[in-house]
Design a protein around this motif. Structure first.
Motif, PDB file in Angstrom:
ATOM      1  N   LEU A  15      47.353 -15.142 -11.565  1.00 42.87           N
ATOM      2  CA  LEU A  15      47.509 -14.020 -10.638  1.00 42.87           C
ATOM      3  C   LEU A  15      46.995 -14.380  -9.240  1.00 42.87           C
ATOM      4  O   LEU A  15      47.663 -14.122  -8.240  1.00 42.87           O
ATOM      5  CB  LEU A  15      46.771 -12.784 -11.165  1.00 42.87           C
ATOM      6  N   HIS A  16      45.822 -14.995  -9.152  1.00 42.11           N
ATOM      7  CA  HIS A  16      45.275 -15.373  -7.850  1.00 42.11           C
ATOM      8  C   HIS A  16      46.141 -16.436  -7.174  1.00 42.11           C
ATOM      9  O   HIS A  16      46.328 -16.416  -5.959  1.00 42.11           O
ATOM     10  CB  HIS A  16      43.834 -15.875  -7.985  1.00 42.11           C
ATOM     11  N   LEU A  17      46.673 -17.363  -7.973  1.00 45.44           N
ATOM     12  CA  LEU A  17      47.551 -18.399  -7.420  1.00 45.44           C
ATOM     13  C   LEU A  17      48.831 -17.770  -6.869  1.00 45.44           C
ATOM     14  O   LEU A  17      49.270 -18.096  -5.760  1.00 45.44           O
ATOM     15  CB  LEU A  17      47.869 -19.451  -8.480  1.00 45.44           C
ATOM     16  N   GLU A  18      49.418 -16.849  -7.612  1.00 41.40           N
ATOM     17  CA  GLU A  18      50.627 -16.170  -7.139  1.00 41.40           C
ATOM     18  C   GLU A  18      50.339 -15.356  -5.873  1.00 41.40           C
ATOM     19  O   GLU A  18      51.138 -15.369  -4.934  1.00 41.40           O
ATOM     20  CB  GLU A  18      51.197 -15.263  -8.234  1.00 41.40           C
ATOM     21  N   HIS A  91      43.363 -18.988   0.644  1.00 43.64           N
ATOM     22  CA  HIS A  91      43.915 -17.693   0.237  1.00 43.64           C
ATOM     23  C   HIS A  91      43.553 -17.379  -1.216  1.00 43.64           C
ATOM     24  O   HIS A  91      43.285 -16.220  -1.559  1.00 43.64           O
ATOM     25  CB  HIS A  91      45.427 -17.654   0.442  1.00 43.64           C
ATOM     26  N   TYR A  92      43.537 -18.397  -2.055  1.00 39.39           N
ATOM     27  CA  TYR A  92      43.149 -18.224  -3.455  1.00 39.39           C
ATOM     28  C   TYR A  92      41.703 -17.733  -3.530  1.00 39.39           C
ATOM     29  O   TYR A  92      41.395 -16.754  -4.220  1.00 39.39           O
ATOM     30  CB  TYR A  92      43.310 -19.560  -4.182  1.00 39.39           C
ATOM     31  N   ALA A  93      40.802 -18.382  -2.797  1.00 37.51           N
ATOM     32  CA  ALA A  93      39.388 -17.997  -2.799  1.00 37.51           C
ATOM     33  C   ALA A  93      39.200 -16.575  -2.269  1.00 37.51           C
ATOM     34  O   ALA A  93      38.430 -15.787  -2.844  1.00 37.51           O
ATOM     35  CB  ALA A  93      38.571 -18.985  -1.968  1.00 37.51           C
ATOM     36  N   ASN A  94      39.900 -16.234  -1.193  1.00 34.42           N
ATOM     37  CA  ASN A  94      39.818 -14.869  -0.660  1.00 34.42           C
ATOM     38  C   ASN A  94      40.244 -13.849  -1.706  1.00 34.42           C
ATOM     39  O   ASN A  94      39.612 -12.800  -1.861  1.00 34.42           O
ATOM     40  CB  ASN A  94      40.683 -14.710   0.588  1.00 34.42           C
TER      41      ASN A  94
END
Length: 135
Positions: A15-18, A91-94
């Protein structure tokens, strides 16, 4: 001659990757992968970023994380591989920070991108009559 490279990543959550790919406005498609292990089927989801030259970019689930599988000689994205990984990681970390902090009652109230490319996210949680802000 084609030479595929598997790059280890720290992307462990689909989900975070998408969400990170969506923030970068990168089109992708899900690819279901079925693996037979000891007479039982395991279903994994990989992400494929189609390229016009048919040398697609793949985020392949290896059981622990999504490996980035590319053929660097056929990379036709708007920025270099290293820059792509850096932007995607940010963006993934955010997304991880905001999503996980919301689970414990924090809400993002401000986000600022700095000239050096780093981000500051300000989160707030109301606790009785006091608010707590984390920067």
């Amino acid at each position: 001659m084609s030479h595929f490279t598997n790059l280890k990543t720290s992307f462990k959550n689909l989900l975070h990757l998408e969400n990170a790919l969506n923030k970068l406005e990168i089109s992708y498609k899900r690819e279901k992968k079925i693996t037979n292990l000891n007479n039982s089927k395991i279903y994994n989801i990989n992400l494929v970023i189609p390229q016009s030259n048919n040398y697609d970019i793949l985020f392949n689930w290896n059981g622990e994380e999504y490996e980035l599988v590319i053929d660097a000689s056929f990379w036709i994205q708007p920025y270099p591989v290293e820059s792509f990984i850096n932007k995607l990681s940010q963006h993934y970390a955010n997304d991880v920070i905001i999503t996980e902090s919301q689970k414990i009652g924090f809400q993002p109230i401000k986000s600022k991108q700095h000239v050096d490319g780093s981000n500051t996210i300000t989160l707030q949680r109301w606790n009785l009559n006091n608010s707590v802000a984390i920067v």
